[in-house]
Design an enzyme around this catalytic site. Structure first.
Site, PDB file in Angstrom:
ATOM      1  N   ASP A 220      -8.053  -3.052  -7.577  1.00 21.23           N
ATOM      2  CA  ASP A 220      -7.437  -2.672  -6.378  1.00 21.23           C
ATOM      3  C   ASP A 220      -8.744  -2.215  -5.617  1.00 21.23           C
ATOM      4  O   ASP A 220      -8.821  -0.987  -6.050  1.00 21.23           O
ATOM      5  CB  ASP A 220      -6.115  -2.254  -6.243  1.00 21.23           C
TER       6      ASP A 220
ATOM      7  N   SER B 246       0.711  -1.640   0.137  1.00 21.54           N
ATOM      8  CA  SER B 246       0.023   0.206   0.315  1.00 21.54           C
ATOM      9  C   SER B 246       0.781   1.529  -0.148  1.00 21.54           C
ATOM     10  O   SER B 246       1.738   1.447  -0.931  1.00 21.54           O
ATOM     11  CB  SER B 246      -0.863  -0.152   1.392  1.00 21.54           C
TER      12      SER B 246
ATOM     13  N   HIS C 192      -6.423  -6.002  -1.732  1.00 24.47           N
ATOM     14  CA  HIS C 192      -5.197  -4.348  -1.483  1.00 24.47           C
ATOM     15  C   HIS C 192      -4.592  -5.142  -0.402  1.00 24.47           C
ATOM     16  O   HIS C 192      -4.391  -5.989   0.471  1.00 24.47           O
ATOM     17  CB  HIS C 192      -6.255  -3.289  -0.943  1.00 24.47           C
TER      18      HIS C 192
END
Length: 398
Positions: free
Chosen positions: A274, A177, A342
């Site tokens: 995502d 991330s 994610h």
């Protein structure tokens, strides 16, 4: 399709066979290490606390190899949000858990992490709110905030170099991330710290944040990142080859513009759908004030045909952004699946388990290992949702 020695596979079907071991309930817990000398660099978290990392030493054949994993956790792009963040574990090591679970790519179990289990594995804790890239501070006499992500990165590296990183045979910089973005931003710099004899490579997991318009045709993420870069003093730390070749240097925080300037071999691990980008770039709350997308966000099966079409278009934008890398990079790797997910490298379920996501019958762990050790340089791109039955689709992720 083939180009030179690279096999680029656009997967039409997902196979269901996997020979990897399933995860059990035992967990590897690793203590926090504070960087005691960080004060000499003024390398502080948002609240002024010392930065930290967790390290689990390698052994056997992996004793001289290093994997550094940037922690993720979003960003703060204004004084108000950064002041609030400074009061949480995202802005202060004082408020963080002192034991961290190492799983997925950080696991020390050969049946769960077959290629990196015996490496020195380090998790860099995230407390600056700027993907380890800022270098400024805010002080109005009442409130003091440190935006020292770049210095935190430097302090941690300088702490690790004499512990063996400085003589590493192999090194992998990765992250998830906001940490995945950090791995893109710091990949070139990481290689500069290490000897020319070290095999340095980088992995960005869920860090390929797109510079795309939202459903109202506003560039919400671009505005957010521009404010972030300005507030935290990130621009001087962006790649100078990128910033000198683009009209707005701040844009170089986006991997799609930085990509061609990254020198070490790079692996792009991302979902084309995502969840974070779906919820915050394509359909941010500001673009959907009446909540027409709420049901779709909670469950992709509830999306209307028009909504699915927009999601497919977003996927196409991402594939367009990586197209040159896909076809022209001889040392790169790609695993872009079509899961509503994610971050897939730190979770055991998605990294390497009996029911992990697959592309061409390979897990993410196998694909990353094949790329790193040059066993297979194939790049895999999934078919459009909902064709992939191996996905771990996240419901209600924000």
């Amino acid at each position: 399709m083939e180009h030179a020695v690279i096999t680029i596979v656009f997967v039409a079907t997902a196979l269901l066979t996997c020979v990897c071991m399933s995860a059990s309930d035992d967990r590897l817990l690793v203590n926090m290490t504070l960087v005691r000398n960080a004060g000499s660099l003024e390398a502080y978290c948002l609240d002024g606390s010392l930065p930290a990392y967790h390290i689990h030493l390698g052994f056997g054949a992996g004793a001289n190899n290093w994997l550094l994993q940037f922690e993720g956790g979003g960003w703060c792009n204004d004084i108000e949000s950064c002041a609030e963040r400074a009061k949480t574990r995202r802005g202060s090591t004082r408020l963080m858990t002192k034991l961290e679970i190492f799983s997925g790519i950080l696991s020390n179990n050969t049946s769960r992490n077959p290629d990196f289990y015996n490496w020195n594995r380090v998790k860099l804790r995230y407390c600056d709110g700027g993907s380890f890239a800022g270098d400024s501070k805010f002080d109005n006499g009442t409130l003091l905030l440190y935006f020292r992500g770049q210095r935190i990165w430097q302090a941690i590296i300088e702490d690790l170099l004499p512990k063996g990183l400085g003589s590493a045979d192999k090194a992998l910089l990765s992250g998830c991330s906001a940490g995945g973005l950090a791995s893109y931003l710091h990949c070139n710099n990481f290689s500069n710290y290490l000897p020319d004899t070290t095999a340095v490579k980088c992995l960005g997991d869920a860090g390929f944040f797109m510079d795309s318009p939202d459903i109202s045709m506003l560039h919400t993420q671009r505005t957010f990142f521009q404010q972030l870069v300005t507030l935290q003093g990130i621009e001087p730390n962006l790649d100078e080859n990128c910033t000198s070749s683009i009209s707005d240097p701040k844009q170089c925080i986006f991997p799609q513009y930085l990509l061609k300037h990254i020198t070490p071999p790079l692996f792009i691990l991302n979902s084309a759908y995502d969840v974070y980008q779906f919820h915050h770039i394509l359909v941010p709350p500001s673009a959907d004030p009446h909540g027409h997308w709420n049901r779709c966000k909670l469950n992709p099966k509830a999306c209307s045909p028009d909504q699915i079409s927009l999601l497919h278009a977003f996927r196409f934008e991402m594939l367009t952004a990586v197209r040159s890398f896909l076809f022209n990079s001889s040392s790169g790797g790609v695993f872009i699946n079509s899961c509503f997910a994610h971050c897939q490298s730190e979770s055991q379920d998605t990294w390497f388990a009996l029911d992990s996501p697959l592309l061409l019958n390979e897990t993410i762990a196998e694909s990353v290992g094949d790329w790193y050790f040059s066993r297979n340089v194939s790049k895999k791109v999934d078919c459009r949702y909902p064709c992939d039955t191996t996905c771990h689709n996240l419901i209600g992720a924000a």
